[in-house]
Design an enzyme around this catalytic site. Structure first.
Site, PDB file in Angstrom:
ATOM      1  N   ARG A  86      -1.244   3.432   0.343  1.00  0.00           N
ATOM      2  CA  ARG A  86      -0.775   1.755   0.215  1.00  0.00           C
ATOM      3  C   ARG A  86       0.769   2.024   0.366  1.00  0.00           C
ATOM      4  O   ARG A  86       1.264   1.331   1.320  1.00  0.00           O
ATOM      5  CB  ARG A  86      -1.331   1.301  -0.790  1.00  0.00           C
ATOM      6  CG  ARG A  86      -0.909  -0.161  -0.792  1.00  0.00           C
ATOM      7  CD  ARG A  86      -1.143  -0.906  -2.103  1.00  0.00           C
ATOM      8  NE  ARG A  86      -0.501  -2.173  -2.119  1.00  0.00           N
ATOM      9  CZ  ARG A  86       0.034  -2.702  -3.344  1.00  0.00           C
ATOM     10  NH1 ARG A  86       0.349  -2.012  -4.377  1.00  0.00           N
ATOM     11  NH2 ARG A  86       0.452  -3.960  -3.203  1.00  0.00           N
ATOM     12  N   HIS A  90       2.825  -0.088   3.357  1.00  0.00           N
ATOM     13  CA  HIS A  90       3.988  -0.966   3.105  1.00  0.00           C
ATOM     14  C   HIS A  90       5.413  -0.588   3.694  1.00  0.00           C
ATOM     15  O   HIS A  90       6.004  -1.350   3.822  1.00  0.00           O
ATOM     16  CB  HIS A  90       3.861  -1.289   1.534  1.00  0.00           C
ATOM     17  CG  HIS A  90       3.015  -2.021   1.050  1.00  0.00           C
ATOM     18  ND1 HIS A  90       3.239  -3.106   0.037  1.00  0.00           N
ATOM     19  CD2 HIS A  90       1.751  -2.073   1.227  1.00  0.00           C
ATOM     20  CE1 HIS A  90       2.209  -3.804  -0.119  1.00  0.00           C
ATOM     21  NE2 HIS A  90       1.249  -3.273   0.228  1.00  0.00           N
ATOM     22  N   ASP A  98      10.032   4.577   7.755  1.00  0.00           N
ATOM     23  CA  ASP A  98      11.544   5.041   7.457  1.00  0.00           C
ATOM     24  C   ASP A  98      11.961   5.277   6.117  1.00  0.00           C
ATOM     25  O   ASP A  98      13.020   5.634   5.842  1.00  0.00           O
ATOM     26  CB  ASP A  98      12.400   4.074   8.018  1.00  0.00           C
ATOM     27  CG  ASP A  98      12.652   2.770   7.404  1.00  0.00           C
ATOM     28  OD1 ASP A  98      11.586   2.443   6.760  1.00  0.00           O
ATOM     29  OD2 ASP A  98      13.352   2.114   8.034  1.00  0.00           O
ATOM     30  N   ASN A 120       5.794  -6.295  -3.528  1.00  0.00           N
ATOM     31  CA  ASN A 120       5.584  -4.764  -4.012  1.00  0.00           C
ATOM     32  C   ASN A 120       5.751  -4.243  -5.331  1.00  0.00           C
ATOM     33  O   ASN A 120       5.692  -3.149  -5.931  1.00  0.00           O
ATOM     34  CB  ASN A 120       6.829  -3.954  -3.216  1.00  0.00           C
ATOM     35  CG  ASN A 120       6.660  -3.857  -1.687  1.00  0.00           C
ATOM     36  OD1 ASN A 120       5.393  -3.664  -1.070  1.00  0.00           O
ATOM     37  ND2 ASN A 120       7.971  -3.769  -1.054  1.00  0.00           N
ATOM     38  N   HIS A 220      -9.538   0.657   2.246  1.00  0.00           N
ATOM     39  CA  HIS A 220     -10.035   0.167   1.188  1.00  0.00           C
ATOM     40  C   HIS A 220     -11.280   0.837   0.559  1.00  0.00           C
ATOM     41  O   HIS A 220     -12.047   0.308  -0.406  1.00  0.00           O
ATOM     42  CB  HIS A 220     -10.311  -1.190   1.210  1.00  0.00           C
ATOM     43  CG  HIS A 220      -9.085  -2.037   1.304  1.00  0.00           C
ATOM     44  ND1 HIS A 220      -9.145  -3.379   1.178  1.00  0.00           N
ATOM     45  CD2 HIS A 220      -7.866  -1.855   0.798  1.00  0.00           C
ATOM     46  CE1 HIS A 220      -7.783  -3.804   0.970  1.00  0.00           C
ATOM     47  NE2 HIS A 220      -7.135  -2.896   1.056  1.00  0.00           N
ATOM     48  N   ASP A 273     -14.248  -0.447  -3.109  1.00  0.00           N
ATOM     49  CA  ASP A 273     -15.804  -0.088  -2.600  1.00  0.00           C
ATOM     50  C   ASP A 273     -16.538   0.055  -3.931  1.00  0.00           C
ATOM     51  O   ASP A 273     -16.068   0.933  -4.646  1.00  0.00           O
ATOM     52  CB  ASP A 273     -15.670   1.165  -1.867  1.00  0.00           C
ATOM     53  CG  ASP A 273     -16.721   1.996  -1.567  1.00  0.00           C
ATOM     54  OD1 ASP A 273     -17.809   1.285  -1.804  1.00  0.00           O
ATOM     55  OD2 ASP A 273     -16.488   3.064  -0.830  1.00  0.00           O
TER      56      ASP A 273
END
Length: 354
Positions: A86, A90, A98, A120, A220, A273
């Site tokens: 994740r 992001h 970067d 975040n 996910h 899941d």
């Protein structure tokens, strides 16, 4: 990949209870319907600015060094896996891949860094710790050579594989970005209630396709989300005062037990899941066919006629999903790549500019 994993394992008992309740209530589920035989094709594109053997001479043991850290972290703190995947997402969607997500706000600065953006706030500390430890080991063997951005990309791949997913080659050669601004985050990260049109517009703006959206959402298959991101589906979907009609009744009952409409524990999470929450496989797509997607954005992939055929094809064929996911991660990993001192730097401490 689109939304949160728990910030830490301080609520591990709550996490375990959430998973156990959901799995018990769903244990008697009927077999999923056989999906259609739609074909998926994803082209693995080459990127001249990146190459798999970029550090072949300057740091030939790079992948092995990072692998030693990720393997240890996966055992010590399993949440490091979905959290780091994740984190990579992001990072790439804001300013490009970067490592700008890793930068801390400069003390006394009025401009907050990306990691401080509200979106975040629940990025798991385990992900940052994993990258920090991997970078420290790499610096001890190959000082000043490998970027934080490349370390993050490799670590994300390692965690995919450690959880049972594909091991794909990671192209390298990224430099670390010099810009990290919280104000640029919200408009570049999907929310749990984004529409398919909104998601497609965002993905297209990054050079990604409708198929990439469906495939990358497959991340996910592991990880967890806090109740706040789906509680409206359980009680007041789109202001209806009723639950989302497109959610399995048993899943609804299980989630309501963990996530009350008001006054619940903010640390409680549920697995994306619900059938194999700790295994990187293609069960996520079968869950969508059975109306067991956790987020509205998850289930919407089956409901929209543009994305439904891809969901059905990936639900049927794990190998096809693994191939498509590897290709999509390569494409995503090439978004906004920085090269050279004019646009980037090679940070020794990923949290601080040079």
């Amino acid at each position: 990949m689109l939304v949160s994993s728990p910030s830490s394992f301080t609520s591990s008992s709550a996490l375990a209870c959430s998973v156990i309740i959901i799995l018990i209530l769903l244990h008697t589920s009927e077999c999923l319907n056989e999906p259609t035989n739609t074909t998926i094709t994803t082209t693995l594109r080459g990127h001249r600015q990146l190459s798999v053997d970029y550090y072949a001479k300057s740091c030939p043991q790079l992948d092995q060094l990072i692998a030693s850290v990720t393997a240890n972290r996966f055992q010590e703190a399993p949440i490091s896996g979905p959290a780091t995947i994740r984190l990579f997402f992001h990072d790439c969607f804001v300013e490009g891949c970067d490592a700008s997500i890793l930068i801390s706000t400069t003390p006394g600065s009025t401009e907050l860094a990306e990691k401080e953006a509200q979106v975040n706030k629940d990025l798991a500390v385990e992900a940052f710790d994993s990258v920090r430890q991997a970078k420290a080991l790499v610096e001890s063997k190959c000082p000043g050579i490998v970027s934080c951005a490349d370390v993050l990309a490799i670590a994300a791949r390692d965690f995919v594989h450690l959880a049972g997913g594909p091991y794909y080659p990671v192209k390298k050669g990224r430099w670390d970005g010099k810009i990290s601004m919280a104000t640029r985050v919200k408009s570049n990260i999907p929310s749990a209630n984004s529409t398919i049109d909104e998601l497609l517009n965002l993905f297209n703006s990054k050079g990604l396709t409708l198929e990439d959206l469906v495939v990358l959402s497959g991340a996910h298959t592991i990880g967890f989300s806090h109740c706040e991101h789906f509680v409206n589906r359980l009680y007041d979907f789109k202001g209806s005062k009723k639950p989302d009609p497109d959610i399995d009744a048993r899943l609804l009952k299980a989630l309501r037990m963990s996530c009350p409409q008001t006054g619940g524990n903010a640390d409680i999470v549920a697995p994306f899941d619900v059938t194999t929450p700790f295994l990187f496989d293609h069960a996520y797509y079968g869950n969508l066919e059975a109306s067991m997607g956790l987020l509205a954005t998850d289930q919407a992939l089956l409901l929209d006629p543009r994305t439904k055929p891809f969901v059905q094809a990936l639900a049927k064929d794990k190998k096809k999903f693994f191939q498509a996911f590897s290709a999509a991660m390569d494409k995503m990993g090439s978004i906004g790549v920085k090269r050279g001192k004019r646009h980037g730097e090679k940070r020794k401490d990923c949290s601080m500019h040079l």
